[in-house]
Motif scaffolding. Structure first.
Motif, mmCIF file in Angstrom:
data_model
loop_
_atom_site.group_PDB
_atom_site.id
_atom_site.type_symbol
_atom_site.label_atom_id
_atom_site.label_comp_id
_atom_site.label_asym_id
_atom_site.label_seq_id
_atom_site.Cartn_x
_atom_site.Cartn_y
_atom_site.Cartn_z
ATOM 1 N N TYR A 3 99.013 -35.145 -162.817
ATOM 2 C CA TYR A 3 98.446 -34.972 -164.140
ATOM 3 C C TYR A 3 97.607 -33.696 -164.204
ATOM 4 O O TYR A 3 97.009 -33.280 -163.212
ATOM 5 N N ARG A 29 104.939 -32.965 -170.084
ATOM 6 C CA ARG A 29 104.890 -33.697 -171.353
ATOM 7 C C ARG A 29 103.483 -34.223 -171.607
ATOM 8 O O ARG A 29 102.710 -34.472 -170.678
ATOM 9 N N GLN A 31 100.879 -36.927 -172.210
ATOM 10 C CA GLN A 31 100.755 -38.343 -171.862
ATOM 11 C C GLN A 31 99.807 -39.064 -172.812
ATOM 12 O O GLN A 31 100.087 -40.188 -173.227
ATOM 13 N N PRO A 359 102.301 -38.621 -177.506
ATOM 14 C CA PRO A 359 102.868 -38.928 -176.182
ATOM 15 C C PRO A 359 104.375 -38.657 -176.152
ATOM 16 O O PRO A 359 105.112 -39.054 -177.058
#
Length: 384
Positions: A3, A29, A31, A359
């Protein structure tokens, strides 16, 4: 999953601002947008110095940048140079744009786009602005190269769209039939009406057939009259028509743009395009277009780009400057100006995973300071 957490800036998610929040991304992407206290502990941390973290800007009309003009060199390398030049100003996704040219140039541009979209460099499709335009509204395009759409063109555009992914074509309403527009739309090609002297009825018939919007509203098109609304009137009135606008202080008077912003109805919205030429991101003061010299001339807000006879030939503006113009001259709230550079062009181009920070969206990001200047960009969460 690894992350990355962004904190320290207001977060604009494509619709609204989040205060005192963290953006969590992973695998390229989005989250989540969460409170700073709830962010993952085992994550890379990017601390921003105030300002706004936004989806990266999206530009549907970019003729050039960094000294390159697509018409002069329709190659993947040129597309990447153009994209790199505009990324400095916050644009993380764009359509290199080929204006009216000979058939071989169109072929080369399509072939280049097929390769360029495979790289993670910000090229997400291709915009063909011509040759199916009206000589009566030629602008800086060469009228001798303009012609009507043939059914073989429709088939070629659909094949190109299938290979590229996103293909936008600007066509004059009088150069294409509603049946051809419907076929293009059903084939996934985005049709935009432009460089057209059509009536409002002609435009409306093509919007109803699937044309999605207009290219640079007001410029190179039939104007709004009280008995002859023209393409401008049809675009503002039709609920599904999106309108690209060049907001640089030269192409359209700010009063006209403010009126258009208030008048537009329905799902379609006005969104920003730069219509940028090679001088963006370059120190040069001229370039060649179809054998003609184009010059940079000083302007109040930004320079303008003109042929020797004074005809505007694209723009000398980047997307961050366009947003500043929207806030300063069009009296837009910052959130709406950002939507016009992110969420709205993404919807127009059917780029479902761009232009917002929900998301699953791509982590294509730009950080802007309080002066609406881009300070950093990320493509797929990687610094770009």
């Amino acid at each position: 999953m690894d992350y990355t957490v962004f904190t320290g800036a207001r977060i604009f998610d494509g619709e609204r601002f989040h205060e005192d929040s963290a953006l969590v991304v992973g695998d390229g992407r989005v989250q989540a947008i969460t409170s700073c206290n709830d962010r993952p502990e085992a994550a890379e941390h990017v601390e921003l110095d105030g300002g706004v973290l936004s989806p990266g800007f999206i530009d549907a009309q970019v003729n050039g940048g960094g000294g390159r003009l697509l018409n002069e060199d329709p190659t993947p390398e040129s597309m990447y140079v153009i994209a790199d030049a505009h990324r400095r100003f916050g644009t993380t996704a764009l359509l290199p744009t080929l204006i009216t040219d000979v058939g071989s140039a169109t072929t080369h541009a399509i072939e280049a786009a097929i390769e360029a979209v495979k790289g993670e460099r910000g090229v997400v499709g291709l915009h063909l602005e011509g040759p199916h335009l009206s000589p009566a509204r030629k602008g800086a395009h060469l009228p001798e190269l303009m012609r009507p759409v043939e059914d073989s063109d429709v088939e070629s555009f659909i094949r190109a769209r299938e290979a590229i992914g996103t293909l936008l074509v600007t066509i004059a309403a009088e150069q294409v039939t509603p049946r051809q527009v419907q076929a293009l739309n059903e084939g996934g090609v985005i049709v935009s009406l432009g460089h057209s002297d059509c009536s409002a009825d002609e435009a409306e018939a093509r919007f109803d057939a699937g044309a999605r919007g207009v290219t640079h509203l007001f410029n190179a098109m039939s104007q709004l009259g009280h008995r002859t609304p023209g393409l401008v009137g049809a675009a503002l009135d039709h609920p599904l028509a999106w309108c690209g606008i060049i907001a640089d202080g030269h192409h359209v008077d700010p009063r006209a743009l403010r009126i258009a912003l208030r008048a537009k109805r329905g799902e379609g919205r006005l969104f920003f395009v730069t219509d940028a030429m090679p001088l963006v991101g370059s120190d040069a003061n001229s370039f060649e277009l179809n054998g003609r010299t184009v010059y940079r001339k000083t302007g109040d807000f930004c320079s303008k780009i003109v042929l020797a006879d004074g005809t505007l030939a694209g723009a000398d503006i980047d997307m961050a400057s366009t947003i500043r113009y929207g806030v300063g001259m069009l009296e837009l709230p910052l959130a709406e100006a950002l939507r016009m550079a992110t969420a709205y062009p993404a919807r127009f181009l059917r780029l479902a995973d761009r232009g917002h920070l929900s998301p699953g969206a791509r982590a294509d990001l730009v950080h802007i300071n309080d002066g609406i200047e881009a300070t950093a960009t990320w493509i797929g969460s990687k610094p770009a």
